[in-house]
Design a protein around this motif. Structure first.
Motif, PDB file in Angstrom:
ATOM      1  N   GLU A  55     -39.728  -3.859  -1.101  1.00  0.00           N
ATOM      2  CA  GLU A  55     -40.724  -3.082  -0.317  1.00  0.00           C
ATOM      3  C   GLU A  55     -41.092  -4.359   0.758  1.00  0.00           C
ATOM      4  O   GLU A  55     -40.962  -6.165   0.773  1.00  0.00           O
ATOM      5  CB  GLU A  55     -41.454  -2.898  -1.598  1.00  0.00           C
ATOM      6  CG  GLU A  55     -43.283  -2.441  -0.514  1.00  0.00           C
ATOM      7  CD  GLU A  55     -42.378  -1.067   0.231  1.00  0.00           C
ATOM      8  OE1 GLU A  55     -42.493  -0.925   1.133  1.00  0.00           O
ATOM      9  OE2 GLU A  55     -41.749  -0.500  -0.566  1.00  0.00           O
ATOM     10  N   SER A  56     -41.539  -3.989   1.210  1.00  0.00           N
ATOM     11  CA  SER A  56     -42.140  -4.995   2.650  1.00  0.00           C
ATOM     12  C   SER A  56     -43.486  -4.955   2.825  1.00  0.00           C
ATOM     13  O   SER A  56     -44.592  -5.447   0.902  1.00  0.00           O
ATOM     14  CB  SER A  56     -42.543  -4.268   3.938  1.00  0.00           C
ATOM     15  OG  SER A  56     -42.683  -5.183   4.582  1.00  0.00           O
ATOM     16  N   VAL A  57     -43.240  -6.883   2.507  1.00  0.00           N
ATOM     17  CA  VAL A  57     -45.218  -7.501   2.263  1.00  0.00           C
ATOM     18  C   VAL A  57     -45.848  -6.756   3.223  1.00  0.00           C
ATOM     19  O   VAL A  57     -47.097  -7.223   2.777  1.00  0.00           O
ATOM     20  CB  VAL A  57     -44.386  -8.900   2.921  1.00  0.00           C
ATOM     21  CG1 VAL A  57     -44.595  -9.499   4.096  1.00  0.00           C
ATOM     22  CG2 VAL A  57     -45.859  -9.937   1.645  1.00  0.00           C
ATOM     23  N   GLU A  58     -45.683  -6.609   4.062  1.00  0.00           N
ATOM     24  CA  GLU A  58     -46.864  -5.904   4.749  1.00  0.00           C
ATOM     25  C   GLU A  58     -47.360  -4.301   4.357  1.00  0.00           C
ATOM     26  O   GLU A  58     -48.082  -3.501   4.464  1.00  0.00           O
ATOM     27  CB  GLU A  58     -45.760  -5.200   5.934  1.00  0.00           C
ATOM     28  CG  GLU A  58     -45.397  -5.991   7.108  1.00  0.00           C
ATOM     29  CD  GLU A  58     -45.149  -5.925   8.532  1.00  0.00           C
ATOM     30  OE1 GLU A  58     -45.167  -4.662   8.698  1.00  0.00           O
ATOM     31  OE2 GLU A  58     -44.377  -6.639   8.918  1.00  0.00           O
ATOM     32  N   ASN A  59     -46.380  -4.060   3.267  1.00  0.00           N
ATOM     33  CA  ASN A  59     -47.773  -2.544   2.143  1.00  0.00           C
ATOM     34  C   ASN A  59     -48.213  -3.297   1.254  1.00  0.00           C
ATOM     35  O   ASN A  59     -48.167  -3.845   0.252  1.00  0.00           O
ATOM     36  CB  ASN A  59     -45.912  -2.493   1.059  1.00  0.00           C
ATOM     37  CG  ASN A  59     -46.999  -0.893   0.394  1.00  0.00           C
ATOM     38  OD1 ASN A  59     -48.321  -0.515   0.042  1.00  0.00           O
ATOM     39  ND2 ASN A  59     -45.397  -0.385   0.606  1.00  0.00           N
ATOM     40  N   ILE A  60     -49.279  -3.123   2.054  1.00  0.00           N
ATOM     41  CA  ILE A  60     -50.825  -3.645   1.442  1.00  0.00           C
ATOM     42  C   ILE A  60     -50.958  -3.263  -0.200  1.00  0.00           C
ATOM     43  O   ILE A  60     -51.143  -4.231  -0.915  1.00  0.00           O
ATOM     44  CB  ILE A  60     -51.988  -4.000   2.282  1.00  0.00           C
ATOM     45  CG1 ILE A  60     -51.804  -5.149   3.527  1.00  0.00           C
ATOM     46  CG2 ILE A  60     -53.180  -4.502   1.378  1.00  0.00           C
ATOM     47  CD1 ILE A  60     -51.341  -6.775   3.583  1.00  0.00           C
ATOM     48  N   PRO A  61     -50.750  -2.109  -0.429  1.00  0.00           N
ATOM     49  CA  PRO A  61     -51.071  -1.497  -1.241  1.00  0.00           C
ATOM     50  C   PRO A  61     -50.023  -2.425  -2.347  1.00  0.00           C
ATOM     51  O   PRO A  61     -50.712  -2.003  -4.181  1.00  0.00           O
ATOM     52  CB  PRO A  61     -50.921  -0.305  -1.486  1.00  0.00           C
ATOM     53  CG  PRO A  61     -51.759   0.031   0.121  1.00  0.00           C
ATOM     54  CD  PRO A  61     -50.552  -1.478   1.032  1.00  0.00           C
ATOM     55  N   VAL A  62     -49.316  -2.405  -2.385  1.00  0.00           N
ATOM     56  CA  VAL A  62     -47.531  -3.074  -3.516  1.00  0.00           C
ATOM     57  C   VAL A  62     -48.536  -4.435  -3.813  1.00  0.00           C
ATOM     58  O   VAL A  62     -48.589  -4.529  -4.821  1.00  0.00           O
ATOM     59  CB  VAL A  62     -46.434  -2.494  -2.806  1.00  0.00           C
ATOM     60  CG1 VAL A  62     -45.616  -2.895  -3.882  1.00  0.00           C
ATOM     61  CG2 VAL A  62     -46.621  -0.876  -2.917  1.00  0.00           C
ATOM     62  N   LEU A  63     -48.040  -4.970  -2.567  1.00  0.00           N
ATOM     63  CA  LEU A  63     -48.628  -6.972  -2.528  1.00  0.00           C
ATOM     64  C   LEU A  63     -49.829  -6.537  -3.513  1.00  0.00           C
ATOM     65  O   LEU A  63     -49.477  -7.077  -4.211  1.00  0.00           O
ATOM     66  CB  LEU A  63     -48.831  -7.148  -1.156  1.00  0.00           C
ATOM     67  CG  LEU A  63     -48.875  -8.628  -1.065  1.00  0.00           C
ATOM     68  CD1 LEU A  63     -47.719  -9.083  -1.704  1.00  0.00           C
ATOM     69  CD2 LEU A  63     -49.152  -8.833  -0.198  1.00  0.00           C
TER      70      LEU A  63
END
Length: 83
Positions: A55-63
């Motif tokens: 996943e991308s670090v830009e996916n704030i909810p997952v991060l």
């Protein structure tokens, strides 16, 4: 301690994950594989304390779900980092 390594499927991140696991820490690698490669962490799969998320670090909810201590090792910065 549990660490989240963004860019963890890259050269530096995968070696950092290996070192942290060797000292008994648990590690989650987050990488979108844009510059990293799954083969860099293949030997870590199945080790106790190791998980990974593609996943991308830009996916704030997952991060936000993964963060305890973060170490950024990716070679490129997201668009928003340039101001």
């Amino acid at each position: 301690m549990h660490y989240l390594i963004t860019g963890g499927a890259g050269f530096i991140g995968s070696h950092l994950a290996e070192a942290l696991l060797a000292r008994g820490d648990s590690v989650t690698v987050m990488d979108d594989l844009s510059t990293g490669a799954i083969r860099n962490i293949g030997h870590l799969k199945g080790q106790r304390g190791f998980t990974y998320v593609i996943e991308s670090v830009e996916n704030i909810p997952v991060l936000a779900e993964l963060v305890d201590t973060a170490i950024r090792c990716s070679t490129s910065l997201p668009r928003w980092a340039y101001g």
